[in-house]
Design an enzyme around this catalytic site. Structure first.
Site, PDB file in Angstrom:
ATOM      1  N   ALA A 147      -7.601 -10.244  11.923  1.00 11.43           N
ATOM      2  CA  ALA A 147      -6.605  -9.613  11.217  1.00 11.43           C
ATOM      3  C   ALA A 147      -5.281  -9.705  12.056  1.00 11.43           C
ATOM      4  CB  ALA A 147      -7.151  -8.437  10.730  1.00 11.43           C
ATOM      5  N   LYS A 198       3.831  -0.735   3.975  1.00  9.07           N
ATOM      6  CA  LYS A 198       2.321  -1.038   4.360  1.00  9.07           C
ATOM      7  C   LYS A 198       1.494  -0.059   3.739  1.00  9.07           C
ATOM      8  CE  LYS A 198      -0.738  -1.962   8.036  1.00  9.07           C
ATOM      9  NZ  LYS A 198      -1.475  -3.250   7.580  1.00  9.07           N
ATOM     10  N   ARG A 245       0.744 -24.655  -2.000  1.00 11.69           N
ATOM     11  CA  ARG A 245       0.090 -24.610  -3.254  1.00 11.69           C
ATOM     12  C   ARG A 245       0.963 -25.734  -4.015  1.00 11.69           C
ATOM     13  NH1 ARG A 245      -0.378 -18.581  -5.697  1.00 11.69           N
ATOM     14  NH2 ARG A 245       1.097 -18.099  -4.175  1.00 11.69           N
ATOM     15  N   HIS A 254       3.591   2.065  11.098  1.00 12.98           N
ATOM     16  CA  HIS A 254       4.026   0.788  10.251  1.00 12.98           C
ATOM     17  C   HIS A 254       4.992   1.030   9.297  1.00 12.98           C
ATOM     18  CE1 HIS A 254      -0.001  -0.901  11.909  1.00 12.98           C
ATOM     19  NE2 HIS A 254       0.767  -1.833  11.742  1.00 12.98           N
ATOM     20  N   HIS A 255       5.763   0.036   8.779  1.00 10.34           N
ATOM     21  CA  HIS A 255       6.583   0.246   7.967  1.00 10.34           C
ATOM     22  C   HIS A 255       6.352   0.945   6.665  1.00 10.34           C
ATOM     23  CE1 HIS A 255       4.970  -2.969   5.763  1.00 10.34           C
ATOM     24  NE2 HIS A 255       4.691  -3.791   6.986  1.00 10.34           N
ATOM     25  N   GLY A 295      -6.184 -16.225   9.505  1.00 15.17           N
ATOM     26  CA  GLY A 295      -5.570 -14.942   9.910  1.00 15.17           C
ATOM     27  C   GLY A 295      -5.399 -14.405   8.293  1.00 15.17           C
TER      28      GLY A 295
END
Length: 238
Positions: free
Chosen positions: A117, A152, A39, A148-149, A92
């Site tokens: 994904a 998430k 950006r 997951h952690h 992705g």
């Protein structure tokens, strides 16, 4: 004579995945980053790679494949440029609206497009195995457990849902369970249970670099492919 390296445009280069793509690509001889797009831009060249702002997209050099790990609002411009240049497109970026999915479908009529994904090569193989197992084990229960952690938020994970879709294509309906704990990168277990026997197919991710490696592998394999919407597993089993 070996093929020339695949010329890559990395879109979303300042993000975690973008930085990983640039770092890992530097250690390969089958790909070459020719532009890094973010950006905003500070230095114009970093480690030999020209840097461009998103507002400068039309000034980027020729590329074979764009890899996009940015934000949904940035998808349209880089997808349009890939169509204009006749380049492949790997993405992705998640959280896309239906209109953006439709745009990917429309682009696939003109260029090779691979959105995913999860770019783990192991998960791509796991999807194939799950579909085959579901097709062979009619009437067996199918359960998908993912971990997951703690940060998430979505559950089941996108990968778990993709595995469930693979099971459904094979004729099974999956049930889901989710665990959020510690710093787990990602673990997925697909269990098929019959009378007196059980099969477990497991994938464990121990390093987030696997997703960047998979995206690079996808880009290398996508160059020169005819127009169409591809899955990572399509390229692995072609």
């Amino acid at each position: 004579m070996p093929d020339a390296p695949v010329r890559l445009l990395i879109h979303g280069a300042s993000g975690r995945m973008g930085r990983a793509l640039l770092r890992l690509c530097a250690g390969r001889d089958d790909c070459l980053p020719v532009a890094a797009v973010s950006r905003t831009v500070g230095q114009r060249v970093i480690d030999g790679v020209p840097q461009f702002a998103t507002t400068e997209l039309h000034g980027v050099p020729a590329f074979d494949v764009a890899i996009d790990f940015s934000l949904p609002e940035g998808l349209g411009a880089i997808l349009a440029l890939s169509i204009e240049r006749g380049a492949g497109f790997v993405s992705g970026t998640t959280g896309l609206a239906q209109a953006q999915q439709d745009a990917l479908d429309a682009a696939a009529e003109r260029i090779a497009v691979l959105p995913a994904a999860n770019f783990s090569l192991g998960v791509a193989v796991l999807e194939e195995l799950v579909e085959r197992a579901a097709g062979a084990l009619h009437g067996w229960d199918c359960d998908i457990v993912e971990a997951h952690h703690v940060h998430k938020q979505d559950a089941p994970s996108g990968t778990a849902l993709a595995l469930g879709a693979s099971a459904q294509r094979g004729g099974a309906e999956a049930r889901y369970a989710s665990l959020r704990a510690g710093d787990i990168v990602g673990e997925h277990t697909v269990q098929f249970s019959g009378i007196g026997e059980r099969i477990e197919l497991i994938h464990r991710a121990g390093d987030r670099d696997i997703f960047a490696r998979g995206a690079l592998a996808a880009a290398v394999r996508l160059r020169g492919r005819p127009a169409g919407r591809y899955r990572l597993r399509d390229l692995l089993f072609a």
